[in-house]
Design a protein around this motif. Structure first.
Motif, short mmCIF file in Angstrom:
data_model
loop_
_atom_site.label_atom_id
_atom_site.label_comp_id
_atom_site.label_asym_id
_atom_site.label_seq_id
_atom_site.Cartn_x
_atom_site.Cartn_y
_atom_site.Cartn_z
N ILE A 156 38.51 39.38 61.12
CA ILE A 156 39.90 39.32 61.54
C ILE A 156 40.68 40.38 60.78
O ILE A 156 40.87 40.27 59.56
N GLY A 159 44.63 40.14 58.15
CA GLY A 159 44.49 38.73 57.81
C GLY A 159 45.74 38.08 57.26
O GLY A 159 45.84 36.85 57.26
N THR A 165 46.64 34.99 60.08
CA THR A 165 46.60 33.67 59.46
C THR A 165 46.26 32.60 60.50
O THR A 165 45.49 31.68 60.22
N THR A 168 42.56 32.83 61.38
CA THR A 168 41.73 32.28 60.30
C THR A 168 41.62 30.77 60.42
O THR A 168 40.52 30.19 60.35
N LYS A 172 38.21 28.67 61.59
CA LYS A 172 37.66 27.63 60.71
C LYS A 172 37.55 26.31 61.45
O LYS A 172 36.53 25.61 61.37
N ILE A 179 33.93 33.70 58.05
CA ILE A 179 35.22 34.28 58.40
C ILE A 179 35.53 35.38 57.39
O ILE A 179 35.64 35.12 56.19
N THR A 181 38.23 38.59 56.58
CA THR A 181 39.52 39.18 56.91
C THR A 181 39.70 40.50 56.18
O THR A 181 39.03 40.76 55.17
N SER A 192 44.47 34.60 51.63
CA SER A 192 43.57 34.50 52.77
C SER A 192 42.37 33.63 52.46
O SER A 192 41.95 32.81 53.28
N ALA A 197 39.41 31.85 54.73
CA ALA A 197 38.47 32.95 54.86
C ALA A 197 37.35 32.82 53.83
O ALA A 197 37.58 32.38 52.70
N ALA A 200 37.62 38.18 51.92
CA ALA A 200 38.81 38.95 52.26
C ALA A 200 38.65 40.34 51.67
O ALA A 200 38.48 40.49 50.45
#
Length: 343
Positions: A156, A159, A165, A168, A172, A179, A181, A192, A197, A200
């Motif tokens: 993503i 992020g 956001t 994320t 999840k 995940i 970001t 994040s 996440a 990040a």
């Protein structure tokens, strides 16, 4: 119309774009209160979300669709004060949030009943106003078009943004296995990770392609949600896994650059893009129905909550845009009206 607008003033404060440019071109002005059509509700706005498309419109790069208000603002929360003759689902006094094609930066706005919904339990006006545009965009692109499945990995970009956001939290909740970001500061990295996440990437200090390869042991990610574009388009091809899906949501860095299409073919990638604003009310209503079925229970359970970074009074919309332009925020920025303050 079940209400003759007897308690609604003739004029209201709204934010106009005086000319294309920076945040300073957003100025308060007096406008006529809009009249709801047959299938529309008139909402006394308590709060309105600030989004990327508003910035593009302010700069003269994103014109409203035909028939839409020239006032910026795509998502609102407030109280129904009047409705058209064909409206069945709402009555005066209902607290709602709504997606609009324009007109959100104002004390009153009209919304089609099909893209208006009762305020979710547990959310305040500012949170609800920060939800629909971003949540619908993420759902349409990450879930419907990107086809993210439980057990898949996702990258993503942006992020810390409203899109990032929200994506994320949705990824999840949908059971993504990993995940990742991209963010622009250490503070955003920490935020994040706290939001959900697994990794990040500080894109100013780290190459996201290299880090994705490291985090996925060379496999790449199954789905990429991108608001950046520019040179990210070609690099997304490198970061994607075999049969990966890349979904373009915005183009903050402009057109694709030095684009080699061979990885798109050799990896059998899918590259898609879309916008929400120009879709029909029926299309938007179908997205909302999915959100009500799959995301509203998450809201009720406390597993999904819009991230509101800061709110500004409506008259200070220019300050809100200065903040969104700065990129230091994490989550959404919201404008509030006198109605929200009980005036």
């Amino acid at each position: 119309m079940f209400d003759a607008l007897s308690s609604v003033p003739a004029t209201m404060t709204a934010i106009e774009i005086s000319r294309p440019g920076g945040p300073e071109v957003l100025v308060p002005a007096q406008r006529q209160v809009p009249q709801p059509g047959a299938d529309e509700v008139l909402i006394r706005v308590h709060a309105a979300g600030v989004n990327g498309p508003d910035v593009f419109q302010r700069k003269g790069l994103y014109a409203p669709p035909p028939g839409a208000s020239d006032i910026p603002g795509l998502e609102i929360a407030g109280e129904v004060v009047a409705a058209g003759s064909a409206v069945q689902r709402f009555k005066r006094g209902d607290l709602v949030c709504a997606l609009v094609t324009g007109g959100g930066y104002a004390e009153y706005a009209v919304a089609n009943q099909n893209v208006t919904m009762k305020l979710p339990a547990g959310l305040g006006m500012t949170e609800a106003a920060a939800m629909l545009e971003t949540l619908m965009t993420v759902w349409m692109n990450l879930i419907q078009r990107g086809k993210l499945q439980a057990g898949e990995s996702v990258l993503i970009h942006g992020g810390a943004s409203g899109i990032g956001t929200t994506a994320t939290m949705i990824a999840k909740a949908m059971g993504a296995s990993k995940i990742i970001t991209t963010v622009g500061s250490e503070a955003h990295r920490e935020a994040s990770l706290l939001l959900g996440a697994d990794h990040a990437i500080h894109f100013l200090e780290e190459d996201f392609v290299t880090k994705v390869e490291e985090f996925t042991h060379g496999k790449g990610v199954d789905v990429i949600l991108d608001i950046i574009a520019g040179d990210y388009v070609a690099r997304n091809f490198q970061a994607a896994a075999l049969n990966g899906r890349i979904v373009q949501v915005s183009v903050l860095k402009g057109p694709a650059k030095e684009l080699d299409l061979f990885p798109l073919m050799s990896k059998r990638l899918t590259l898609v893009g879309s916008t929400l604003r120009s879709r029909t009310y029926q299309e938007k209503a179908a997205i909302i129905a999915e959100l009500e079925a799959q995301v509203w229970p998450l809201i009720d359970a406390g597993q999904f909550k819009p991230q509101v970074y800061r709110s500004f009074a409506l008259e200070h919309a220019s300050g809100a845009h200065e903040l969104i332009d700065s990129g230091v925020h994490f989550g959404k920025i919201v404008l509030t009206t006198s109605a929200h303050l009980g005036a």
